[in-house]
Design a protein around this motif. Sequence first.
Motif, PDB file in Angstrom:
ATOM      1  N   ILE A  93       0.510  -1.105  -0.262  1.00 50.79           N
ATOM      2  CA  ILE A  93      -0.026  -0.054   0.161  1.00 50.79           C
ATOM      3  C   ILE A  93       0.869   1.536  -0.248  1.00 50.79           C
ATOM      4  CG2 ILE A  93      -1.504   1.443   1.049  1.00 50.79           C
ATOM      5  CD1 ILE A  93      -2.607  -1.454   2.225  1.00 50.79           C
ATOM      6  N   PRO A  94       1.078   2.603  -0.942  1.00 52.31           N
ATOM      7  CA  PRO A  94       1.685   3.496  -0.831  1.00 52.31           C
ATOM      8  C   PRO A  94       1.684   4.149   0.097  1.00 52.31           C
ATOM      9  CG  PRO A  94      -0.158   3.517  -2.569  1.00 52.31           C
ATOM     10  CD  PRO A  94      -0.624   2.008  -1.698  1.00 52.31           C
ATOM     11  N   GLY A  95       2.468   5.051   0.722  1.00 45.64           N
ATOM     12  CA  GLY A  95       2.011   6.166   0.994  1.00 45.64           C
ATOM     13  C   GLY A  95       2.506   5.198   2.830  1.00 45.64           C
ATOM     14  N   THR A  96       2.736   4.667   3.106  1.00 46.15           N
ATOM     15  CA  THR A  96       2.379   4.135   4.881  1.00 46.15           C
ATOM     16  C   THR A  96       3.567   4.256   4.986  1.00 46.15           C
ATOM     17  OG1 THR A  96       3.888   2.247   4.278  1.00 46.15           O
ATOM     18  CG2 THR A  96       1.103   1.825   4.222  1.00 46.15           C
ATOM     19  N   LYS A  97       3.398   4.785   6.309  1.00 47.30           N
ATOM     20  CA  LYS A  97       4.140   5.694   7.648  1.00 47.30           C
ATOM     21  C   LYS A  97       6.203   4.565   7.849  1.00 47.30           C
ATOM     22  CE  LYS A  97       6.353   8.071  10.899  1.00 47.30           C
ATOM     23  NZ  LYS A  97       6.566   9.860  10.017  1.00 47.30           N
ATOM     24  N   LEU A  98       5.746   3.429   7.639  1.00 47.80           N
ATOM     25  CA  LEU A  98       6.705   1.691   7.568  1.00 47.80           C
ATOM     26  C   LEU A  98       7.046   1.818   6.286  1.00 47.80           C
ATOM     27  CD1 LEU A  98       7.810  -0.278   9.708  1.00 47.80           C
ATOM     28  CD2 LEU A  98       6.370  -1.975   8.208  1.00 47.80           C
ATOM     29  N   LYS A  99       6.628   2.508   5.210  1.00 43.49           N
ATOM     30  CA  LYS A  99       7.314   2.142   4.216  1.00 43.49           C
ATOM     31  C   LYS A  99       8.139   3.605   4.217  1.00 43.49           C
ATOM     32  CE  LYS A  99       6.331   1.030  -0.931  1.00 43.49           C
ATOM     33  NZ  LYS A  99       4.969   0.797  -1.661  1.00 43.49           N
ATOM     34  N   SER A 100       7.653   4.513   4.293  1.00 38.33           N
ATOM     35  CA  SER A 100       8.536   6.124   4.193  1.00 38.33           C
ATOM     36  C   SER A 100       9.853   5.994   5.180  1.00 38.33           C
ATOM     37  CB  SER A 100       7.370   7.313   4.650  1.00 38.33           C
ATOM     38  OG  SER A 100       7.178   7.617   6.109  1.00 38.33           O
ATOM     39  N   LYS A 155      13.364   7.791   0.082  1.00 39.12           N
ATOM     40  CA  LYS A 155      12.461   6.702   0.501  1.00 39.12           C
ATOM     41  C   LYS A 155      10.904   7.099   0.024  1.00 39.12           C
ATOM     42  CE  LYS A 155      15.155   5.364   4.408  1.00 39.12           C
ATOM     43  NZ  LYS A 155      15.410   5.737   4.997  1.00 39.12           N
ATOM     44  N   PRO A 156      10.046   6.868   0.081  1.00 34.63           N
ATOM     45  CA  PRO A 156       8.579   6.286  -0.140  1.00 34.63           C
ATOM     46  C   PRO A 156       7.808   8.062   0.118  1.00 34.63           C
ATOM     47  CG  PRO A 156       8.676   4.927  -0.339  1.00 34.63           C
ATOM     48  CD  PRO A 156      10.016   4.752  -0.064  1.00 34.63           C
ATOM     49  N   GLU A 157       7.145   9.092   0.275  1.00 34.07           N
ATOM     50  CA  GLU A 157       6.557   9.773   0.839  1.00 34.07           C
ATOM     51  C   GLU A 157       5.294   9.421   1.817  1.00 34.07           C
ATOM     52  OE1 GLU A 157       3.927  13.920  -0.125  1.00 34.07           O
ATOM     53  OE2 GLU A 157       5.027  13.143  -1.785  1.00 34.07           O
ATOM     54  N   TYR A 158       4.999   9.907   3.032  1.00 33.55           N
ATOM     55  CA  TYR A 158       4.004   9.252   3.774  1.00 33.55           C
ATOM     56  C   TYR A 158       3.046  10.605   3.629  1.00 33.55           C
ATOM     57  CZ  TYR A 158       1.512   8.505   8.029  1.00 33.55           C
ATOM     58  OH  TYR A 158       1.412   8.060   9.459  1.00 33.55           O
ATOM     59  N   ILE A 159       1.503   9.563   3.129  1.00 29.96           N
ATOM     60  CA  ILE A 159       0.405  10.064   2.869  1.00 29.96           C
ATOM     61  C   ILE A 159       0.057  10.517   4.304  1.00 29.96           C
ATOM     62  CG2 ILE A 159      -0.913   9.467   1.637  1.00 29.96           C
ATOM     63  CD1 ILE A 159      -0.094   8.710  -0.366  1.00 29.96           C
ATOM     64  N   GLY A 160      -0.036   9.542   4.775  1.00 28.07           N
ATOM     65  CA  GLY A 160      -1.682   9.611   6.384  1.00 28.07           C
ATOM     66  C   GLY A 160      -1.943   8.383   7.078  1.00 28.07           C
ATOM     67  N   VAL A 161      -2.282   8.615   7.714  1.00 25.26           N
ATOM     68  CA  VAL A 161      -2.551   7.281   9.036  1.00 25.26           C
ATOM     69  C   VAL A 161      -3.569   6.400   8.510  1.00 25.26           C
ATOM     70  CG1 VAL A 161      -4.619   8.576   9.992  1.00 25.26           C
ATOM     71  CG2 VAL A 161      -3.107   6.875  11.091  1.00 25.26           C
ATOM     72  N   HIS A 162      -4.359   7.238   6.989  1.00 23.82           N
ATOM     73  CA  HIS A 162      -5.697   6.452   7.107  1.00 23.82           C
ATOM     74  C   HIS A 162      -4.792   5.491   6.142  1.00 23.82           C
ATOM     75  CE1 HIS A 162      -4.622   9.250   4.052  1.00 23.82           C
ATOM     76  NE2 HIS A 162      -5.234   8.811   3.166  1.00 23.82           N
ATOM     77  N   MET A 163      -3.804   5.446   5.315  1.00 20.34           N
ATOM     78  CA  MET A 163      -3.277   5.003   4.882  1.00 20.34           C
ATOM     79  C   MET A 163      -2.919   3.477   5.873  1.00 20.34           C
ATOM     80  SD  MET A 163      -3.558   5.399   2.116  1.00 20.34           S
ATOM     81  CE  MET A 163      -2.997   4.522   0.539  1.00 20.34           C
ATOM     82  N   ALA A 166      -5.291   0.932   6.488  1.00 24.91           N
ATOM     83  CA  ALA A 166      -5.574   0.825   5.283  1.00 24.91           C
ATOM     84  C   ALA A 166      -4.831  -0.950   5.319  1.00 24.91           C
ATOM     85  CB  ALA A 166      -5.623   1.414   3.797  1.00 24.91           C
ATOM     86  N   ALA A 167      -3.552  -0.962   5.659  1.00 29.34           N
ATOM     87  CA  ALA A 167      -2.663  -2.097   5.808  1.00 29.34           C
ATOM     88  C   ALA A 167      -3.222  -2.445   6.400  1.00 29.34           C
ATOM     89  CB  ALA A 167      -0.813  -1.342   5.679  1.00 29.34           C
ATOM     90  N   PHE A 168      -3.575  -2.166   7.881  1.00 32.38           N
ATOM     91  CA  PHE A 168      -3.396  -3.346   8.811  1.00 32.38           C
ATOM     92  C   PHE A 168      -4.649  -3.882   8.399  1.00 32.38           C
ATOM     93  CE2 PHE A 168      -6.109  -4.280  13.337  1.00 32.38           C
ATOM     94  CZ  PHE A 168      -5.217  -4.883  13.353  1.00 32.38           C
ATOM     95  N   VAL A 169      -6.087  -3.247   8.173  1.00 29.88           N
ATOM     96  CA  VAL A 169      -7.128  -3.706   7.855  1.00 29.88           C
ATOM     97  C   VAL A 169      -6.764  -5.206   6.913  1.00 29.88           C
ATOM     98  CG1 VAL A 169      -9.389  -3.712   6.173  1.00 29.88           C
ATOM     99  CG2 VAL A 169      -8.891  -2.484   8.251  1.00 29.88           C
ATOM    100  N   VAL A 170      -6.071  -4.747   5.720  1.00 27.00           N
ATOM    101  CA  VAL A 170      -4.820  -5.691   4.722  1.00 27.00           C
ATOM    102  C   VAL A 170      -4.470  -6.697   4.961  1.00 27.00           C
ATOM    103  CG1 VAL A 170      -3.863  -6.028   2.158  1.00 27.00           C
ATOM    104  CG2 VAL A 170      -5.721  -3.455   2.622  1.00 27.00           C
ATOM    105  N   SER A 171      -4.126  -6.606   6.236  1.00 24.61           N
ATOM    106  CA  SER A 171      -3.287  -7.535   6.921  1.00 24.61           C
ATOM    107  C   SER A 171      -4.504  -8.326   8.174  1.00 24.61           C
ATOM    108  CB  SER A 171      -2.085  -7.151   7.863  1.00 24.61           C
ATOM    109  OG  SER A 171      -2.651  -6.085   8.689  1.00 24.61           O
TER     110      SER A 171
END
Length: 193
Positions: A93-100, A155-163, A166-171
Amino acid sequence: MWNLVIGLVIFFGLHSLHIFASEWRARSMAKNGALRWRMRFGLLTLLAIASIIMGYEHTRQAPIWLWNPPVWTHQIASLLVLVSFYFAAAALIPGTKLKSMVGHPFLLAVKLWAFAHLISNGTLADVVLFASFLVWSIVSFAVARRRDRAAGVAKPEYIGVHMDLAAFVVSIVPWFAMVFFLHKMLIGVSPLL
Protein backbone atom coordinates in the motif's frame (compact mmCIF):
# COMPACT_ATOMS: atom_id res chain seq x y z
CA MET A 1 15.82 -33.19 2.43
CA TRP A 2 17.60 -32.86 -0.93
CA ASN A 3 14.46 -31.54 -2.64
CA LEU A 4 14.18 -28.92 0.09
CA VAL A 5 17.81 -27.82 -0.25
CA ILE A 6 17.74 -27.81 -4.07
CA GLY A 7 14.50 -25.81 -4.08
CA LEU A 8 15.95 -23.28 -1.63
CA VAL A 9 19.15 -22.89 -3.66
CA ILE A 10 17.16 -22.25 -6.85
CA PHE A 11 14.68 -19.93 -5.12
CA PHE A 12 17.31 -17.81 -3.40
CA GLY A 13 19.58 -17.87 -6.44
CA LEU A 14 16.78 -16.37 -8.51
CA HIS A 15 15.76 -13.89 -5.85
CA SER A 16 19.36 -12.80 -5.27
CA LEU A 17 20.07 -11.81 -8.87
CA HIS A 18 19.19 -8.21 -8.03
CA ILE A 19 21.81 -8.36 -5.27
CA PHE A 20 24.75 -10.12 -6.89
CA ALA A 21 24.13 -9.80 -10.63
CA SER A 22 21.98 -6.73 -11.15
CA GLU A 23 23.81 -5.63 -14.30
CA TRP A 24 23.53 -9.09 -15.90
CA ARG A 25 19.84 -9.16 -14.93
CA ALA A 26 19.23 -5.78 -16.58
CA ARG A 27 21.10 -6.83 -19.74
CA SER A 28 19.22 -10.09 -19.94
CA MET A 29 15.87 -8.33 -19.50
CA ALA A 30 16.78 -5.84 -22.23
CA LYS A 31 17.94 -8.59 -24.58
CA ASN A 32 15.05 -11.01 -24.09
CA GLY A 33 12.28 -8.58 -23.16
CA ALA A 34 10.77 -7.93 -19.76
CA LEU A 35 7.75 -10.16 -20.33
CA ARG A 36 9.80 -13.18 -21.37
CA TRP A 37 12.17 -12.59 -18.44
CA ARG A 38 9.27 -12.44 -15.98
CA MET A 39 7.67 -15.57 -17.42
CA ARG A 40 10.91 -17.54 -17.09
CA PHE A 41 11.55 -16.13 -13.63
CA GLY A 42 8.02 -17.01 -12.54
CA LEU A 43 8.20 -20.54 -13.94
CA LEU A 44 11.55 -21.24 -12.27
CA THR A 45 10.23 -19.77 -9.02
CA LEU A 46 7.19 -22.05 -9.13
CA LEU A 47 9.41 -25.07 -9.75
CA ALA A 48 11.64 -24.06 -6.83
CA ILE A 49 8.63 -23.62 -4.54
CA ALA A 50 7.28 -27.04 -5.59
CA SER A 51 10.65 -28.58 -4.76
CA ILE A 52 10.72 -26.80 -1.37
CA ILE A 53 7.21 -28.01 -0.52
CA MET A 54 7.91 -31.60 -1.58
CA GLY A 55 11.18 -31.66 0.35
CA TYR A 56 9.66 -30.12 3.45
CA GLU A 57 6.69 -32.50 3.40
CA HIS A 58 9.01 -35.47 2.92
CA THR A 59 11.19 -34.49 5.90
CA ARG A 60 8.10 -34.04 8.09
CA GLN A 61 7.34 -37.75 7.71
CA ALA A 62 10.51 -38.62 9.67
CA PRO A 63 11.54 -35.41 11.44
CA ILE A 64 14.94 -34.90 13.02
CA TRP A 65 14.28 -32.96 16.22
CA LEU A 66 16.93 -30.47 17.30
CA TRP A 67 14.87 -29.09 20.18
CA ASN A 68 11.28 -29.13 21.42
CA PRO A 69 9.99 -25.53 21.55
CA PRO A 70 7.72 -24.61 24.47
CA VAL A 71 4.01 -24.30 23.64
CA TRP A 72 3.98 -20.56 24.40
CA THR A 73 6.27 -19.93 21.42
CA HIS A 74 3.35 -20.77 19.12
CA GLN A 75 1.28 -17.87 20.47
CA ILE A 76 4.25 -15.49 20.22
CA ALA A 77 4.91 -16.67 16.68
CA SER A 78 1.26 -16.03 15.76
CA LEU A 79 1.54 -12.44 16.98
CA LEU A 80 4.86 -11.93 15.20
CA VAL A 81 3.31 -13.25 11.99
CA LEU A 82 0.50 -10.70 12.38
CA VAL A 83 3.13 -7.95 12.52
CA SER A 84 4.89 -9.46 9.50
CA PHE A 85 1.59 -9.48 7.58
CA TYR A 86 1.22 -5.79 8.46
CA PHE A 87 4.75 -5.10 7.19
CA ALA A 88 3.92 -6.93 3.94
CA ALA A 89 0.70 -4.93 3.54
CA ALA A 90 2.61 -1.71 4.25
CA ALA A 91 4.95 -2.64 1.40
CA LEU A 92 2.05 -3.04 -1.02
CA ILE A 93 0.00 0.00 0.00
CA PRO A 94 1.52 3.33 -1.02
CA GLY A 95 2.17 6.09 1.49
CA THR A 96 2.44 4.11 4.74
CA LYS A 97 4.62 5.36 7.58
CA LEU A 98 6.63 2.14 7.67
CA LYS A 99 7.43 2.36 3.96
CA SER A 100 8.52 5.97 4.33
CA MET A 101 10.76 5.07 7.27
CA VAL A 102 12.53 1.92 6.05
CA GLY A 103 11.92 1.81 2.32
CA HIS A 104 11.74 -2.02 2.16
CA PRO A 105 9.09 -3.26 4.59
CA PHE A 106 8.50 -6.49 2.66
CA LEU A 107 12.00 -7.68 3.53
CA LEU A 108 11.28 -6.86 7.17
CA ALA A 109 8.10 -8.94 6.86
CA VAL A 110 10.11 -11.92 5.61
CA LYS A 111 12.61 -11.50 8.47
CA LEU A 112 9.88 -11.45 11.09
CA TRP A 113 7.94 -14.34 9.50
CA ALA A 114 11.08 -16.50 9.37
CA PHE A 115 12.10 -15.61 12.94
CA ALA A 116 8.61 -16.41 14.24
CA HIS A 117 8.75 -19.84 12.64
CA LEU A 118 12.28 -20.50 13.90
CA ILE A 119 11.32 -19.92 17.54
CA SER A 120 8.23 -22.13 17.32
CA ASN A 121 9.61 -25.11 15.36
CA GLY A 122 12.47 -27.39 16.27
CA THR A 123 13.15 -29.82 13.45
CA LEU A 124 16.17 -29.79 11.16
CA ALA A 125 13.93 -29.10 8.14
CA ASP A 126 12.40 -26.08 9.93
CA VAL A 127 15.83 -24.68 10.73
CA VAL A 128 17.04 -25.18 7.15
CA LEU A 129 13.89 -23.61 5.67
CA PHE A 130 13.29 -20.67 7.98
CA ALA A 131 16.92 -19.83 8.77
CA SER A 132 17.66 -19.59 5.05
CA PHE A 133 14.75 -17.16 4.59
CA LEU A 134 15.97 -15.17 7.60
CA VAL A 135 19.55 -14.94 6.35
CA TRP A 136 18.44 -14.08 2.80
CA SER A 137 16.12 -11.30 4.00
CA ILE A 138 18.82 -9.81 6.26
CA VAL A 139 21.35 -9.74 3.41
CA SER A 140 18.78 -8.43 0.90
CA PHE A 141 17.68 -5.66 3.26
CA ALA A 142 21.24 -4.54 3.95
CA VAL A 143 22.15 -4.55 0.25
CA ALA A 144 18.95 -2.74 -0.75
CA ARG A 145 19.46 -0.02 1.88
CA ARG A 146 23.12 0.43 0.88
CA ARG A 147 22.20 0.59 -2.81
CA ASP A 148 19.45 3.16 -2.12
CA ARG A 149 21.84 5.38 -0.17
CA ALA A 150 24.53 5.14 -2.86
CA ALA A 151 22.04 5.97 -5.61
CA GLY A 152 20.41 8.76 -3.60
CA VAL A 153 17.00 7.09 -3.75
CA ALA A 154 14.47 9.02 -1.71
CA LYS A 155 12.20 7.03 0.57
CA PRO A 156 8.52 7.02 -0.42
CA GLU A 157 6.42 9.89 0.87
CA TYR A 158 4.17 9.35 3.88
CA ILE A 159 0.58 10.12 2.91
CA GLY A 160 -1.24 9.71 6.20
CA VAL A 161 -2.56 7.51 8.97
CA HIS A 162 -5.44 6.34 6.78
CA MET A 163 -2.90 4.43 4.65
CA ASP A 164 -1.53 2.77 7.80
CA LEU A 165 -5.07 1.78 8.80
CA ALA A 166 -5.66 0.39 5.31
CA ALA A 167 -2.50 -1.71 5.66
CA PHE A 168 -3.73 -3.02 9.01
CA VAL A 169 -7.13 -3.96 7.57
CA VAL A 170 -5.46 -5.64 4.59
CA SER A 171 -3.18 -7.61 6.93
CA ILE A 172 -5.70 -8.71 9.56
CA VAL A 173 -7.98 -10.64 7.17
CA PRO A 174 -5.34 -13.01 5.72
CA TRP A 175 -3.72 -13.38 9.16
CA PHE A 176 -7.04 -14.40 10.71
CA ALA A 177 -7.70 -16.86 7.86
CA MET A 178 -4.20 -18.32 8.13
CA VAL A 179 -4.11 -18.68 11.91
CA PHE A 180 -7.63 -20.01 12.42
CA PHE A 181 -8.17 -22.04 9.23
CA LEU A 182 -5.56 -22.24 6.48
CA HIS A 183 -2.44 -23.16 8.47
CA LYS A 184 -4.09 -26.32 9.85
CA MET A 185 -5.57 -27.17 6.47
CA LEU A 186 -2.43 -26.56 4.39
CA ILE A 187 0.41 -27.41 6.81
CA GLY A 188 -1.40 -29.82 9.11
CA VAL A 189 -0.49 -27.94 12.30
CA SER A 190 -2.52 -25.33 14.14
CA PRO A 191 -0.47 -22.31 15.26
CA LEU A 192 -2.81 -21.95 18.25
CA LEU A 193 -1.82 -25.15 20.08
